[in-house]
Scaffold this motif. Structure first.
Motif, PDB file in Angstrom:
ATOM      1  N   LYS A 125       0.819  -1.208   0.000  1.00 27.04           N
ATOM      2  CA  LYS A 125       0.000   0.000   0.000  1.00 27.04           C
ATOM      3  C   LYS A 125       0.859   1.268   0.000  1.00 27.04           C
ATOM      4  N   VAL A 126       0.251   2.332  -0.500  1.00 24.42           N
ATOM      5  CA  VAL A 126       0.881   3.659  -0.480  1.00 24.42           C
ATOM      6  C   VAL A 126       0.967   4.129   0.971  1.00 24.42           C
ATOM      7  N   ASN A 127       2.116   4.699   1.334  1.00 19.54           N
ATOM      8  CA  ASN A 127       2.288   5.255   2.669  1.00 19.54           C
ATOM      9  C   ASN A 127       2.825   6.679   2.554  1.00 19.54           C
ATOM     10  N   GLU A 128       3.086   7.312   3.684  1.00 17.78           N
ATOM     11  CA  GLU A 128       3.561   8.699   3.672  1.00 17.78           C
ATOM     12  C   GLU A 128       4.915   8.823   2.975  1.00 17.78           C
ATOM     13  N   GLY A 129       5.763   7.801   3.120  1.00 20.31           N
ATOM     14  CA  GLY A 129       7.065   7.840   2.453  1.00 20.31           C
ATOM     15  C   GLY A 129       6.949   7.921   0.943  1.00 20.31           C
ATOM     16  N   ILE A 130       6.030   7.146   0.380  1.00 25.67           N
ATOM     17  CA  ILE A 130       5.778   7.184  -1.068  1.00 25.67           C
ATOM     18  C   ILE A 130       5.216   8.542  -1.478  1.00 25.67           C
ATOM     19  N   LEU A 131       4.240   9.037  -0.737  1.00 20.22           N
ATOM     20  CA  LEU A 131       3.628  10.324  -1.070  1.00 20.22           C
ATOM     21  C   LEU A 131       4.651  11.451  -1.009  1.00 20.22           C
ATOM     22  N   GLU A 132       5.493  11.449   0.012  1.00 19.34           N
ATOM     23  CA  GLU A 132       6.513  12.492   0.151  1.00 19.34           C
ATOM     24  C   GLU A 132       7.538  12.415  -0.980  1.00 19.34           C
ATOM     25  N   TYR A 133       7.908  11.210  -1.359  1.00 15.77           N
ATOM     26  CA  TYR A 133       8.893  11.026  -2.430  1.00 15.77           C
ATOM     27  C   TYR A 133       8.377  11.614  -3.750  1.00 15.77           C
ATOM     28  N   TYR A 134       7.162  11.238  -4.150  1.00 17.43           N
ATOM     29  CA  TYR A 134       6.641  11.720  -5.436  1.00 17.43           C
ATOM     30  C   TYR A 134       6.226  13.194  -5.367  1.00 17.43           C
ATOM     31  N   ASP A 135       5.873  13.664  -4.192  1.00 19.34           N
ATOM     32  CA  ASP A 135       5.618  15.094  -4.023  1.00 19.34           C
ATOM     33  C   ASP A 135       6.897  15.879  -4.290  1.00 19.34           C
ATOM     34  N   GLU A 136       7.997  15.397  -3.744  1.00 19.17           N
ATOM     35  CA  GLU A 136       9.288  16.080  -3.929  1.00 19.17           C
ATOM     36  C   GLU A 136       9.722  16.048  -5.384  1.00 19.17           C
ATOM     37  N   LYS A 137       9.549  14.919  -6.053  1.00 26.01           N
ATOM     38  CA  LYS A 137       9.995  14.788  -7.440  1.00 26.01           C
ATOM     39  C   LYS A 137       9.140  15.616  -8.404  1.00 26.01           C
ATOM     40  N   SER A 138       7.859  15.754  -8.111  1.00 24.21           N
ATOM     41  CA  SER A 138       6.961  16.446  -9.048  1.00 24.21           C
ATOM     42  C   SER A 138       6.748  17.913  -8.721  1.00 24.21           C
ATOM     43  N   LYS A 139       7.321  18.385  -7.656  1.00 23.86           N
ATOM     44  CA  LYS A 139       7.108  19.765  -7.203  1.00 23.86           C
ATOM     45  C   LYS A 139       7.396  20.773  -8.321  1.00 23.86           C
ATOM     46  N   GLY A 159       5.891  21.037 -11.181  1.00 24.28           N
ATOM     47  CA  GLY A 159       5.403  20.599 -12.483  1.00 24.28           C
ATOM     48  C   GLY A 159       6.418  20.718 -13.605  1.00 24.28           C
ATOM     49  N   TYR A 160       7.704  20.757 -13.265  1.00 19.55           N
ATOM     50  CA  TYR A 160       8.734  20.888 -14.297  1.00 19.55           C
ATOM     51  C   TYR A 160       8.838  19.625 -15.161  1.00 19.55           C
ATOM     52  N   ILE A 161       8.518  18.490 -14.568  1.00 18.55           N
ATOM     53  CA  ILE A 161       8.495  17.231 -15.312  1.00 18.55           C
ATOM     54  C   ILE A 161       7.069  17.029 -15.821  1.00 18.55           C
ATOM     55  N   SER A 162       6.918  16.913 -17.123  1.00 14.46           N
ATOM     56  CA  SER A 162       5.553  16.831 -17.674  1.00 14.46           C
ATOM     57  C   SER A 162       4.869  15.528 -17.298  1.00 14.46           C
ATOM     58  N   LEU A 163       5.644  14.441 -17.238  1.00 13.91           N
ATOM     59  CA  LEU A 163       5.057  13.123 -16.992  1.00 13.91           C
ATOM     60  C   LEU A 163       5.876  12.354 -15.972  1.00 13.91           C
ATOM     61  N   ILE A 164       5.194  11.907 -14.914  1.00 10.13           N
ATOM     62  CA  ILE A 164       5.786  11.024 -13.912  1.00 10.13           C
ATOM     63  C   ILE A 164       5.201   9.632 -14.127  1.00 10.13           C
ATOM     64  N   ILE A 165       6.053   8.643 -14.416  1.00 10.54           N
ATOM     65  CA  ILE A 165       5.592   7.264 -14.525  1.00 10.54           C
ATOM     66  C   ILE A 165       5.951   6.557 -13.220  1.00 10.54           C
ATOM     67  N   ILE A 166       4.913   6.136 -12.496  1.00 14.03           N
ATOM     68  CA  ILE A 166       5.102   5.518 -11.190  1.00 14.03           C
ATOM     69  C   ILE A 166       5.802   4.168 -11.332  1.00 14.03           C
ATOM     70  N   GLU A 167       6.665   3.871 -10.380  1.00  8.52           N
ATOM     71  CA  GLU A 167       7.388   2.600 -10.324  1.00  8.52           C
ATOM     72  C   GLU A 167       6.481   1.385 -10.517  1.00  8.52           C
ATOM     73  N   HIS A 168       7.072   0.303 -11.020  1.00  5.86           N
ATOM     74  CA  HIS A 168       6.275  -0.880 -11.350  1.00  5.86           C
ATOM     75  C   HIS A 168       5.540  -1.411 -10.123  1.00  5.86           C
TER      76      HIS A 168
END
Length: 333
Positions: A34-48, A50-59
């Motif tokens: 399941k998604v946890n706070e660590g996952i949410l914080e990681y992708y929040d930091e990477k996508s902050k 909107g400079y990256i147009s597309l984020i493809i989530i890990e398998h």
């Protein structure tokens, strides 16, 4: 002209620029996937920003039998949809599009990790694996296709902008694609059209689940870079068939040796493949592999080697890489 800043409008997945953060396993998920706070914080930091147009989530594993690792995200049941919706919302709120990658590990896992006997197209050890798999029956193949279909439906329900089918890096669909691991004598083996039969059936099932308007991507481990493995010609045939079947974007990476080409350090590892593929398909092609410099990304796009550039490890190590790169391009425009 800055190629990386061009919008992508001639595709179901509309993108603000040509920069992609490719799927990279974090092993941050809870024990149950399941998604946890660590996952949410990681992708929040990477996508902050909107400079990256597309984020493809890990398998993410489509069934417990297909789990690759502990800490891997799950898309195997309905219980995870709420957490995944929070993940999609986090990325959207930062201004990026979000696609989720779905996968079955096949023989690239262990019984210790899954609790089940490992399986593959044939009883041949994976070049990156540890155990000899049991050959899948046709009935089991049908069940796996159904699992991909249900997983894709959950991805859409969770609010993602698209779904990516994983057939690279030696995982199950890649195992069917590769003659190194597929020695079947039935319709799922033999020539390249037999080896991609399961892919075409997965694509059909996924599109039935998500509808014609929902973007479907496919990540392909195009070449094996090993004697007896897949060639660029095989890849061209496969890519053409995938386009006919309704794939909207091809995401090119490595095959049975993983995400590298032995002995090659040039940025954009797989550009020879993507350059050839662009001669036979009209859908956008993503190129990843060792891109760390914004000028290298620009040159790969300018020379027609790809339509989108994936930058993985550079952004993994430095979350501000995309911000600096985009700002440099806008200044020089």
């Amino acid at each position: 002209m800055t190629y990386l800043l061009k919008e992508l409008n001639d595709c179901k997945l509309k993108l603000s620029n040509r920069l992609v953060f490719p799927p990279m396993a974090t092993a941050k998920s809870d024990v149950d996937g399941k998604v946890n706070e660590g996952i949410l914080e990681y992708y929040d930091e990477k996508s902050k920003g909107g400079y990256i147009s597309l984020i493809i989530i890990e398998h993410s594993f489509i069934t417990s039998e297909g789990r690759a690792n502990k800490g891997q995200l799950s898309i195997a049941d309905e219980n995870n949809i709420e957490g995944l919706r929070k993940l999609a919302d986090t990325i959207h709120n930062n201004g990026s599009k979000a696609v989720m990658q779905i996968n079955h590990a096949g023989s690239l896992t262990t019984k210790e990790k899954t609790g089940f006997d490992i399986v593959g197209p044939s009883s041949i050890i994976n070049p990156r694996g540890k155990e000899i798999p049991r050959e899948l029956s046709k009935e089991e193949i049908k069940e796996i296709i159904k699992s991909f279909k249900l997983a894709a439906k959950r991805v859409k329900e969770a609010g993602f902008d698209g779904v990516e089918i994983h057939s690279a890096h030696g995982y199950l669909l890649n195992q069917f694609y590769s003659p190194l691991t597929n020695k079947r004598n039935d319709e799922y083996g033999g020539n390249i059209l037999g080896r991609i039969k399961i892919h075409l059936e997965v694509i059909k099932a996924v599109k039935e689940a998500v509808g014609e308007d929902f973007p479907v991507l496919l990540r392909l481990g195009a070449c094996d870079y090993s004697e007896g493995g897949n060639s660029i010609e095989d890849c061209k045939i496969a890519a053409s068939e995938f386009e006919k079947a309704g794939i909207d974007i091809l995401d090119i990476s490595g095959g049975m040796l993983g995400y590298i080409i032995p002995g090659l350090n040039e940025q954009g590892y797989f550009y020879e493949v993507t350059e050839e593929l662009k001669k036979v398909v009209s859908i956008p092609v993503i190129l990843t592999g060792g891109v760390t410099d914004i000028n290298a990304a620009e040159n790969l796009l300018a020379s027609g080697k790809a339509d989108l550039i994936g930058v993985g490890r550079a952004i993994f190590k430095d979350s501000l890489w995309a911000k600096r790169a985009i700002e440099i391009l806008k200044t020089n425009r």
